[in-house]
Design a protein around this motif. Sequence first.
Motif, PDB file in Angstrom:
ATOM      1  N   TRP A   1      -8.496   2.555  12.031  1.00 23.65           N
ATOM      2  CA  TRP A   1      -8.224   1.837  13.273  1.00 23.65           C
ATOM      3  C   TRP A   1      -8.422   2.736  14.486  1.00 23.65           C
ATOM      4  CZ3 TRP A   1      -3.009  -0.651  11.337  1.00 23.65           C
ATOM      5  CH2 TRP A   1      -3.310  -1.757  10.520  1.00 23.65           C
ATOM      6  N   LEU A   2      -7.974   3.966  14.381  1.00 24.16           N
ATOM      7  CA  LEU A   2      -8.152   4.917  15.474  1.00 24.16           C
ATOM      8  C   LEU A   2      -9.632   5.143  15.775  1.00 24.16           C
ATOM      9  CD1 LEU A   2      -5.553   7.784  14.916  1.00 24.16           C
ATOM     10  CD2 LEU A   2      -5.945   6.586  17.068  1.00 24.16           C
ATOM     11  N   ALA A   3     -10.403   5.310  14.732  1.00 24.48           N
ATOM     12  CA  ALA A   3     -11.841   5.554  14.899  1.00 24.48           C
ATOM     13  C   ALA A   3     -12.539   4.373  15.540  1.00 24.48           C
ATOM     14  CB  ALA A   3     -12.470   5.885  13.554  1.00 24.48           C
ATOM     15  N   ALA A   4     -12.081   3.164  15.230  1.00 28.05           N
ATOM     16  CA  ALA A   4     -12.743   1.958  15.722  1.00 28.05           C
ATOM     17  C   ALA A   4     -12.245   1.511  17.090  1.00 28.05           C
ATOM     18  CB  ALA A   4     -12.542   0.820  14.718  1.00 28.05           C
TER      19      ALA A   4
ATOM     20  N   MET B   1       0.838  -1.206   0.000  1.00 25.89           N
ATOM     21  CA  MET B   1       0.000   0.000   0.000  1.00 25.89           C
ATOM     22  C   MET B   1       0.867   1.247   0.000  1.00 25.89           C
ATOM     23  SD  MET B   1      -3.333  -0.639   2.417  1.00 25.89           S
ATOM     24  CE  MET B   1      -2.428  -0.714   3.951  1.00 25.89           C
ATOM     25  N   SER B   2       0.301   2.333  -0.471  1.00 22.31           N
ATOM     26  CA  SER B   2       0.999   3.610  -0.458  1.00 22.31           C
ATOM     27  C   SER B   2       0.937   4.221   0.940  1.00 22.31           C
ATOM     28  CB  SER B   2       0.353   4.565  -1.458  1.00 22.31           C
ATOM     29  OG  SER B   2      -0.948   4.935  -1.017  1.00 22.31           O
ATOM     30  N   GLU B   3       1.735   5.262   1.157  1.00 20.47           N
ATOM     31  CA  GLU B   3       1.696   5.974   2.444  1.00 20.47           C
ATOM     32  C   GLU B   3       0.303   6.535   2.705  1.00 20.47           C
ATOM     33  OE1 GLU B   3       4.410   8.080   5.530  1.00 20.47           O
ATOM     34  OE2 GLU B   3       4.546   6.243   4.378  1.00 20.47           O
ATOM     35  N   ALA B   4      -0.330   7.055   1.666  1.00 18.39           N
ATOM     36  CA  ALA B   4      -1.683   7.607   1.826  1.00 18.39           C
ATOM     37  C   ALA B   4      -2.674   6.519   2.237  1.00 18.39           C
ATOM     38  CB  ALA B   4      -2.134   8.278   0.532  1.00 18.39           C
TER      39      ALA B   4
ATOM     40  N   ALA C   1       3.760  16.226  10.261  1.00 14.94           N
ATOM     41  CA  ALA C   1       2.969  16.163   9.029  1.00 14.94           C
ATOM     42  C   ALA C   1       2.158  14.876   8.960  1.00 14.94           C
ATOM     43  CB  ALA C   1       3.893  16.273   7.815  1.00 14.94           C
ATOM     44  N   THR C   2       2.748  13.769   9.385  1.00  8.64           N
ATOM     45  CA  THR C   2       2.046  12.488   9.305  1.00  8.64           C
ATOM     46  C   THR C   2       0.889  12.430  10.293  1.00  8.64           C
ATOM     47  OG1 THR C   2       4.073  11.365   8.599  1.00  8.64           O
ATOM     48  CG2 THR C   2       2.302   9.987   9.464  1.00  8.64           C
ATOM     49  N   LEU C   3       1.121  12.879  11.527  1.00 15.73           N
ATOM     50  CA  LEU C   3       0.034  12.903  12.509  1.00 15.73           C
ATOM     51  C   LEU C   3      -1.085  13.846  12.071  1.00 15.73           C
ATOM     52  CD1 LEU C   3       2.043  12.849  15.861  1.00 15.73           C
ATOM     53  CD2 LEU C   3       0.601  11.029  14.939  1.00 15.73           C
ATOM     54  N   SER C   4      -0.723  14.967  11.458  1.00 17.34           N
ATOM     55  CA  SER C   4      -1.739  15.894  10.954  1.00 17.34           C
ATOM     56  C   SER C   4      -2.542  15.266   9.826  1.00 17.34           C
ATOM     57  CB  SER C   4      -1.070  17.190  10.470  1.00 17.34           C
ATOM     58  OG  SER C   4      -0.439  17.872  11.548  1.00 17.34           O
ATOM     59  N   ALA C   5      -1.878  14.464   8.991  1.00 21.03           N
ATOM     60  CA  ALA C   5      -2.574  13.781   7.893  1.00 21.03           C
ATOM     61  C   ALA C   5      -3.519  12.718   8.434  1.00 21.03           C
ATOM     62  CB  ALA C   5      -1.558  13.158   6.946  1.00 21.03           C
ATOM     63  N   ILE C   6      -3.092  11.984   9.458  1.00 18.39           N
ATOM     64  CA  ILE C   6      -3.975  10.996  10.087  1.00 18.39           C
ATOM     65  C   ILE C   6      -5.179  11.706  10.694  1.00 18.39           C
ATOM     66  CG2 ILE C   6      -4.194   9.278  11.926  1.00 18.39           C
ATOM     67  CD1 ILE C   6      -1.168   8.704  11.528  1.00 18.39           C
ATOM     68  N   ASN C   7      -4.935  12.820  11.352  1.00 20.29           N
ATOM     69  CA  ASN C   7      -6.008  13.586  11.976  1.00 20.29           C
ATOM     70  C   ASN C   7      -7.008  14.076  10.941  1.00 20.29           C
ATOM     71  OD1 ASN C   7      -7.127  14.631  14.411  1.00 20.29           O
ATOM     72  ND2 ASN C   7      -6.428  16.663  13.835  1.00 20.29           N
ATOM     73  N   ALA C   8      -6.523  14.512   9.799  1.00 17.95           N
ATOM     74  CA  ALA C   8      -7.407  14.960   8.713  1.00 17.95           C
ATOM     75  C   ALA C   8      -8.238  13.781   8.189  1.00 17.95           C
ATOM     76  CB  ALA C   8      -6.601  15.595   7.601  1.00 17.95           C
ATOM     77  N   ALA C   9      -7.586  12.620   8.061  1.00 18.29           N
ATOM     78  CA  ALA C   9      -8.306  11.443   7.568  1.00 18.29           C
ATOM     79  C   ALA C   9      -9.366  10.980   8.553  1.00 18.29           C
ATOM     80  CB  ALA C   9      -7.303  10.317   7.287  1.00 18.29           C
ATOM     81  N   LEU C  10      -9.152  11.229   9.832  1.00 23.80           N
ATOM     82  CA  LEU C  10     -10.130  10.862  10.869  1.00 23.80           C
ATOM     83  C   LEU C  10     -11.469  11.558  10.645  1.00 23.80           C
ATOM     84  CD1 LEU C  10      -8.284  10.809  14.309  1.00 23.80           C
ATOM     85  CD2 LEU C  10      -9.762   9.022  13.389  1.00 23.80           C
ATOM     86  N   ALA C  11     -11.408  12.771  10.117  1.00 27.94           N
ATOM     87  CA  ALA C  11     -12.637  13.546   9.918  1.00 27.94           C
ATOM     88  C   ALA C  11     -13.618  12.814   8.998  1.00 27.94           C
ATOM     89  CB  ALA C  11     -12.311  14.920   9.345  1.00 27.94           C
ATOM     90  N   GLY C  12     -13.069  11.968   8.133  1.00 29.66           N
ATOM     91  CA  GLY C  12     -13.916  11.268   7.190  1.00 29.66           C
ATOM     92  C   GLY C  12     -14.480   9.941   7.696  1.00 29.66           C
ATOM     93  N   VAL C  13     -14.007   9.498   8.883  1.00 25.66           N
ATOM     94  CA  VAL C  13     -14.443   8.186   9.386  1.00 25.66           C
ATOM     95  C   VAL C  13     -15.093   8.260  10.766  1.00 25.66           C
ATOM     96  CG1 VAL C  13     -12.836   6.850   8.005  1.00 25.66           C
ATOM     97  CG2 VAL C  13     -12.096   7.717  10.244  1.00 25.66           C
ATOM     98  N   ILE C  14     -15.060   9.429  11.405  1.00 26.24           N
ATOM     99  CA  ILE C  14     -15.695   9.556  12.719  1.00 26.24           C
ATOM    100  C   ILE C  14     -17.048  10.245  12.576  1.00 26.24           C
ATOM    101  CG2 ILE C  14     -15.584  10.733  14.964  1.00 26.24           C
ATOM    102  CD1 ILE C  14     -12.650  10.226  15.037  1.00 26.24           C
TER     103      ILE C  14
ATOM    104  N   ASP D   1      -1.892   3.794   3.883  1.00 24.47           N
ATOM    105  CA  ASP D   1      -1.567   3.437   5.262  1.00 24.47           C
ATOM    106  C   ASP D   1      -2.153   4.458   6.242  1.00 24.47           C
ATOM    107  OD1 ASP D   1      -0.207   1.108   4.671  1.00 24.47           O
ATOM    108  OD2 ASP D   1       1.756   2.082   4.570  1.00 24.47           O
ATOM    109  N   ILE D   2      -2.053   5.730   5.888  1.00 23.55           N
ATOM    110  CA  ILE D   2      -2.608   6.779   6.747  1.00 23.55           C
ATOM    111  C   ILE D   2      -4.120   6.619   6.880  1.00 23.55           C
ATOM    112  CG2 ILE D   2      -3.128   9.267   6.784  1.00 23.55           C
ATOM    113  CD1 ILE D   2      -0.218   9.686   5.801  1.00 23.55           C
ATOM    114  N   ALA D   3      -4.785   6.317   5.782  1.00 26.14           N
ATOM    115  CA  ALA D   3      -6.229   6.103   5.816  1.00 26.14           C
ATOM    116  C   ALA D   3      -6.572   4.891   6.686  1.00 26.14           C
ATOM    117  CB  ALA D   3      -6.767   5.903   4.402  1.00 26.14           C
ATOM    118  N   GLN D   4      -5.762   3.845   6.600  1.00 20.67           N
ATOM    119  CA  GLN D   4      -6.001   2.647   7.415  1.00 20.67           C
ATOM    120  C   GLN D   4      -5.828   2.941   8.898  1.00 20.67           C
ATOM    121  OE1 GLN D   4      -6.892  -0.953   6.562  1.00 20.67           O
ATOM    122  NE2 GLN D   4      -7.465  -0.247   8.611  1.00 20.67           N
TER     123      GLN D   4
END
Length: 254
Positions: free
Chosen positions: A13-16, A1-4, A241-254, A6-9
Amino acid sequence: MSEADDIAQVAKWLAASKSTVLFTGAGISTESGIPDFRSPGGVWTRYRTIYYDEFCRSASARREYWEQKAEAHTEFAAAAPNAGHQVLADWETRQIARGVITQNIDGLHQIAGNQNVLELHGTARAATCLDCSARFDIEPLVAEFRASGQVPLCPQCETGRLKHATVSFGQMLPTDVLEKAYDWCGEAELILAIGSSLIVTPAADLPVYVKRSGGRIVILNRDETGLDNIADVKLTGGIGATLSAINAALAGVI
């Protein structure tokens, strides 16, 4: 998988996850201007190690120790939490994560807003008396040492040996803190290990304990770590940057 991917995954996991633990090492604080003491030019490479038993028995060793700590204090005092610290504080506030277990002694997690912080190696923002157990803010004591060149004595008992409230080489980790860290990890469904080499034990054993208890390990570190072989995901981008990207991705799953 790409970094993006992995970040989405990781965001999913964080949301669940019903119990997520954040584990941090020196790498998260380098983006705040605090060098890893093991890196070239770091304090540990320019001074000899003062072991705990030597500190306790030798006045000259205590003075050498205070010289080292007074120099390092300048870097701590000038540092401020970075984007990575802020994301972790936000996750605790939003109850996405239980809290932070840290190997760091800089206090930046608390300054960022984390309330639940387990400091495995203590804090450089305080001093403690080895003789009467009193505890003091470090700033005026460092200023006193710089002005006089003399190791300050305990303001409370007046004769006690003052030491930074950090764990020195040869000194035991605080048992209560370590036990609580294991309790958190035993209940964790997910641990994010951020900016740690995951080599120094017993701290490096905590993510392993999560894995053995049925949880997942996510590692954020640009370099190889001691636990890459058991990580469910390894991310190598900049920590903030990576934690901020994970945080942004969280907005779409919470």
